[in-house]
Design an enzyme around this catalytic site. Structure first.
Site, PDB file in Angstrom:
ATOM      1  N   LYS A  87       0.904  -1.446  -0.111  1.00 46.29           N
ATOM      2  CA  LYS A  87       0.084  -0.024  -0.180  1.00 46.29           C
ATOM      3  C   LYS A  87       1.041   1.197   0.057  1.00 46.29           C
ATOM      4  O   LYS A  87       1.852   1.330   0.809  1.00 46.29           O
ATOM      5  CB  LYS A  87      -0.961  -0.057   1.376  1.00 46.29           C
ATOM      6  CG  LYS A  87      -2.203   0.565   1.051  1.00 46.29           C
ATOM      7  CD  LYS A  87      -2.812   0.299   2.224  1.00 46.29           C
ATOM      8  CE  LYS A  87      -4.407   0.887   1.984  1.00 46.29           C
ATOM      9  NZ  LYS A  87      -5.359   0.697   3.450  1.00 46.29           N
TER      10      LYS A  87
HETATM   11  O1  G3P Z   1      -8.886   1.379   4.261  1.00 44.65           O
HETATM   12  C1  G3P Z   1      -8.904   2.849   4.832  1.00 44.65           C
HETATM   13  C2  G3P Z   1     -10.022   3.118   5.890  1.00 44.65           C
HETATM   14  O2  G3P Z   1      -9.430   2.342   6.867  1.00 44.65           O
HETATM   15  C3  G3P Z   1      -9.855   4.303   6.128  1.00 44.65           C
HETATM   16  O3  G3P Z   1     -11.147   4.320   6.891  1.00 44.65           O
HETATM   17  O4  G3P Z   1     -12.795   4.932   8.784  1.00 44.65           O
HETATM   18  O5  G3P Z   1     -10.546   5.444   8.856  1.00 44.65           O
HETATM   19  O6  G3P Z   1     -12.038   6.601   7.066  1.00 44.65           O
HETATM   20  P1  G3P Z   1     -11.750   5.467   7.812  1.00 44.65           P
END
Ligand code: G3P
Length: 218
Positions: A87
């Site tokens: 990533k």
């Molecule tokens: O895969 C990316 C994700 O984990 C981000 O999610 O909930 O932190 O916006 P969030």
């Protein structure tokens, strides 16, 4: 359409790996920190343990921001297991690293995508996946689902093979809408994926079926 589990929590990954509903896992440095996984040695052990569950592609993120550092980390991560997807953040250096890794056949996931322009650059560099963050766009009152639609249209028009991996998922509707809009993959937290099994009418209907059966059969 594929479903990935967006977590670094080993028990959750293990549990859902046995249900055949998940096709892969995505992690990021915040999710690793949430699990208290500290230091390079432990990160490596953790990624290796997740890969051993045979859950499909496992995204593991680099920390360095400079080209050389990112590339070194990427090679190290990719050498851990054939299912590791490196990533890489959406930066100018990140795009250069993605291009270099693509020439070596190493799979990449270009993360922190918030515009179709960024997704276009990632596809041109040869990223295996792009991760548009739906929820974080909606958090600032922008159109996260519209971004999926726009990327889908561009990738189809120019036959890019980069897969759209919709991320930052906040609810089941996001998953369904991303599927309708043609996202190749949606990665969601455990709490949202397990809700997909449920509906109050399913629970109520099952209770009724069993009560009727019992009334007649004892
Ligand atoms: O895969 C990316 C994700 O984990 C981000 O999610 O909930 O932190 O916006 P969030």
């Amino acid at each position: 359409m594929k479903l990935f589990l967006d977590t670094a929590n080993y028990p959750q990954i293990k549990e859902l790996s046995q249900t055949a509903i998940i096709d892969g896992v995505t992690t990021n440095p915040s999710l690793m920190a949430k699990e208290g996984i500290e230091g390079k040695e432990n990160w490596i052990k953790h990624y290796t343990a997740i890969c051993a569950l045979a859950v499909g592609p496992v995204s593991a993120e680099v920390i360095a921001l400079d080209y050389k550092g990112m590339l070194e980390e990427a090679y190290e991560l990719a050498s851990l297991h054939k299912n590791i997807v490196v990533k890489i953040p959406m930066t100018k250096n990140g795009i250069k690293v993605i291009y270099e890794l693509a020439t070596k056949g190493i799979k990449t996931n270009c993360t922190l995508i918030f515009t179709a322009a960024q997704a276009l650059l990632a596809a041109k560099a040869g990223a295996t996946y792009v991760s548009p963050f739906i929820g974080r766009l909606e958090d600032i009152n922008e159109d996260g689902l519209g971004l999926i639609k726009s990327i889908r249209s561009i990738y189809d028009q120019f036959h890019f093979e980069t897969q759209i991996l919709a991320a930052s998922i906040r609810n089941q509707n996001h998953i369904v809408r991303c599927a309708e809009l043609g996202a190749d993959v949606v990665t969601a937290p455990y709490s949202i994926l397990v809700k997909m099994f449920d509906h109050p009418l399913t629970t109520k209907g099952l209770e009724q079926f069993l009560a009727d059966h019992k009334r007649l059969n004892g």
